[in-house]
Design an enzyme around this catalytic site. Structure first.
Site, PDB file in Angstrom:
ATOM      1  CB  VAL A  31       2.438  43.094  17.969  1.00  0.00           C
ATOM      2  CG1 VAL A  31       3.766  43.635  18.500  1.00  0.00           C
ATOM      3  CG2 VAL A  31       1.650  42.458  19.105  1.00  0.00           C
ATOM      4  CB  THR A  32       3.440  44.267  12.787  1.00  0.00           C
ATOM      5  OG1 THR A  32       4.000  42.992  13.090  1.00  0.00           O
ATOM      6  CG2 THR A  32       4.289  44.932  11.712  1.00  0.00           C
ATOM      7  CG  ASP A  69       6.533  41.829  14.857  1.00  0.00           C
ATOM      8  OD1 ASP A  69       7.683  41.439  15.116  1.00  0.00           O
ATOM      9  OD2 ASP A  69       6.293  42.726  14.032  1.00  0.00           O
ATOM     10  N   GLY A  70       7.688  39.005  15.799  1.00  0.00           N
ATOM     11  CA  GLY A  70       8.350  37.814  15.275  1.00  0.00           C
ATOM     12  C   GLY A  70       8.404  36.700  16.302  1.00  0.00           C
ATOM     13  CB  SER A  80       2.823  33.696   7.110  1.00  0.00           C
ATOM     14  OG  SER A  80       2.598  35.018   7.581  1.00  0.00           O
ATOM     15  CG  ASP A  91      10.982  46.750  10.030  1.00  0.00           C
ATOM     16  OD1 ASP A  91      10.259  46.987  11.022  1.00  0.00           O
ATOM     17  OD2 ASP A  91      11.635  45.703   9.889  1.00  0.00           O
TER      18      ASP A  91
END
Length: 217
Positions: A31-32, A69-70, A80, A91
């Site tokens: 997703v990131t 994602d988080g 992690s 980002d």
């Protein structure tokens, strides 16, 4: 303020979607990566052409991956160091693409080198603002300061202004002035935030050194 309240609100809203992705076997890292790719594509394809409205729509859809994602990682119990590192690094890539796309517009068809320079300053200052906090924390300091214009504010101000400026293509008059104003606001705000963090790190490092010397004495 935006980090505190807006993030909490959207986290609640996006939790069901994050749970769905988990059931489908999608990983938080995927997703990131997809989110960053979407932001970069939206910024570097649409913005240099002056397509601010549609570019902002695409970017906004993918920006929310930063929350998804988080959320997924927490639901999976997999928070992690690697995930935090990947998220933070990408980002910076996404932010660079947004202001880089605007700089390309003003360097080309936008034909305004002053605003091109301001966009480049927004890009660079945003990276340095992030670096000051990361570097301060790396040497053991809390960097306890709420900056005037942090990442959430930079994104909201810039994307809202871009989206509204893009309405000029649909016949809305006068909105094109919003983007230059937003860039100047972000540039000045980022400079102030950088100053706030530098002053904070200087104070905290002096306090830490004094405590260490007192302990040694």
């Amino acid at each position: 303020m935006l980090n505190k309240y807006a993030r909490a609100f959207f986290t609640r809203v996006l939790t069901p979607f994050a749970a769905l992705l988990i059931r489908l076997g999608v990983s938080p890292d995927a997703v990131t990566l997809i989110g960053t790719g979407g932001v970069v594509a939206g910024a570097l394809i649409f913005y240099p052409q002056g397509e601010f409205f549609w570019g902002t729509v695409v970017i906004t859809l993918f920006v929310f991956s930063d929350l998804v994602d988080g959320n997924m990682a927490r639901q999976l119990g997999r928070s992690s160091r690697w995930g935090a590192f990947l998220d933070s690094t990408l980002d910076r890539v996404a932010d660079s693409a947004i202001f880089g796309g605007l700089a390309l517009w003003y360097a080309g068809r936008g034909d305004n080198l002053a605003l091109c320079a301001v966009a480049i300053f927004c890009l660079a200052s945003g990276q340095v603002v992030s670096y000051t906090k990361a570097r301060g924390e790396a040497i053991g300091l809390p960097v306890a300061v709420n900056g005037l214009v942090e990442r959430a504010e930079r994104l909201v101000i810039s994307l809202v202004a871009c989206g509204l400026s893009g309405l000029q293509a649909f016949g809305v008059p006068g909105v094109q002035i919003l983007l230059p104003i937003a860039l100047w606001v972000v540039a000045v705000g980022s400079a102030v935030t950088l100053g706030q963090r530098v002053v904070t790190v200087r104070r905290e490092s002096a306090e830490a050194d004094a405590i260490a010397q007192g302990g040694n004495g």
